[in-house]
Design a protein around this motif. Structure first.
Motif, short mmCIF file in Angstrom:
data_model
loop_
_atom_site.label_atom_id
_atom_site.label_comp_id
_atom_site.label_asym_id
_atom_site.label_seq_id
_atom_site.Cartn_x
_atom_site.Cartn_y
_atom_site.Cartn_z
N GLY A 75 0.82 -1.21 0.00
CA GLY A 75 0.00 0.00 0.00
C GLY A 75 0.85 1.26 0.00
N ARG A 76 1.94 1.23 0.76
CA ARG A 76 2.83 2.40 0.78
C ARG A 76 3.51 2.60 -0.57
N VAL A 77 3.88 1.49 -1.22
CA VAL A 77 4.51 1.61 -2.54
C VAL A 77 3.54 2.19 -3.56
N ILE A 78 2.29 1.74 -3.52
CA ILE A 78 1.29 2.28 -4.43
C ILE A 78 1.07 3.77 -4.17
N LEU A 79 0.97 4.14 -2.90
CA LEU A 79 0.82 5.56 -2.56
C LEU A 79 2.04 6.36 -2.98
N GLN A 80 3.22 5.78 -2.78
CA GLN A 80 4.46 6.45 -3.19
C GLN A 80 4.48 6.65 -4.70
N ARG A 245 13.43 3.38 -0.20
CA ARG A 245 12.25 4.10 0.30
C ARG A 245 11.45 4.73 -0.83
N ASP A 246 12.06 4.89 -1.99
CA ASP A 246 11.40 5.52 -3.13
C ASP A 246 10.98 4.50 -4.19
N THR A 247 10.81 3.25 -3.78
CA THR A 247 10.42 2.20 -4.71
C THR A 247 9.04 2.49 -5.30
N MET A 248 8.90 2.25 -6.60
CA MET A 248 7.63 2.42 -7.28
C MET A 248 7.10 1.05 -7.69
#
Length: 300
Positions: A75-80, A245-248
């Motif tokens: 979820g964090r990756v999608i939001l990122q 931390r900036d993974t997409m």
């Protein structure tokens, strides 16, 4: 009545008028021209896409999607991914609009120079451009040396392996895609409308915001939609310039398929990205359609 003058069956198809057979044949011939393209899309786009969607639900199970939504990391990756894409889109629009305006108002020589600067990145591969930003933004790179030479900093600044470097690299790649639609919209604006607004007493700012900007909004919408949807699928630039931390989401898909060999879960991630992109297109299209003025003339 002789056979030579007897009316044929087609003469009575439309009250005695002959049926427009040649026009129908022309339309059929034109339609047939699109068959090779449709077959190509079906074979190399629709069919592989259907395989990906089928792989995301093995034997009809939604376990991959349940894992995706139950794990906070994904979820964090999608939001990122959406956050970074939105930031890049806004920056592209802010840079593309004045650049496109300068191209419209420039003379032949300046226009050729601006067009060459805009199209030159297309001649260089995306991978090479990302490597170039790695060299420029590293601690011993040209940007940090310049900052230290002019006295803005005493030590190198962390310009790489963070969101800043990802945004810079993605903006550099997507900027031409934002400039071209806006430039096309600006070229269609009749300059006499601006002159008429000035004659009516409108100042430069009022003329821009009330006349020029509304007429170029279709190009802005197209540029925003194109930049945002392309940014959602970026893989190489975030992988080279960003940190974990900036993974997409595209990086997760590649890792699941190539490294972990988990084709089902990677397909589920790709399906989520596809559905999100389709939803964005649908909402944007509906918004643009509702925002258009109704030009139909009501008849008494």
């Amino acid at each position: 009545m002789s056979a030579a003058h007897a009316p044929s069956g087609t003469d009575f198809a439309h009250g005695g008028a002959p049926a427009p057979q040649p026009a129908r044949r022309r339309r059929s011939a034109v339609a047939l021209l699109g068959v090779p393209a449709l077959l190509f899309l079906a074979a190399f786009f629709v069919y592989p896409l259907a395989l990906v969607l089928a792989s995301s639900v093995p034997e009809g199970s939604l376990a991959n999607y349940a894992r995706l939504w139950s794990t906070p990391l994904y979820g964090r990756v999608i939001l990122q991914t959406f956050q970074t894409s939105a930031i890049v889109t806004v920056i592209c629009l802010l840079l593309a609009y004045p650049y496109a305006y300068a191209m419209v108002r420039a003379g032949r020589v300046l226009f050729a120079l601006l067009a060459m600067c805009l199209l030159l990145p297309f001649w260089v591969s995306l991978l090479l451009r990302s490597f170039s930003w790695m060299i420029l933004l590293q601690d011993s790179g040209l940007v940090n040396r310049l900052l230290m030479d002019i006295g803005l900093t005493d030590a190198p600044i962390q310009l790489i392996r963070n969101k800043l470097s990802v945004v810079i690299g993605m903006t550099h790649i997507l900027l031409p895609y934002a400039v071209l639609p806006i430039f096309a919209a600006m070229r269609k604006v009749d300059i006499r409308l601006l002159e008429a607004s000035r004659i009516c007493g409108a100042g430069p700012l009022r003329c821009f915001f009330k006349v020029f900007l509304p007429l170029t909004l279709p190009g802005v919408y197209a540029a925003a939609l194109l930049s945002f949807t392309l940014a959602l699928g970026f893989y190489i630039t975030p992988a080279l310039l960003g940190s974990p931390r900036d993974t997409m989401i595209a990086q997760l898909v590649a890792a699941q398929v190539t490294e972990l060999l988990n084709l089902g879960f990677g397909s589920a991630l790709a399906a989520v990205l596809l559905l999100a992109t389709a939803a964005i297109f649908a909402v944007a299209g509906l918004t643009i359609q509702l925002g258009r003025p109704d030009t139909r003339v009501s008849r008494p």
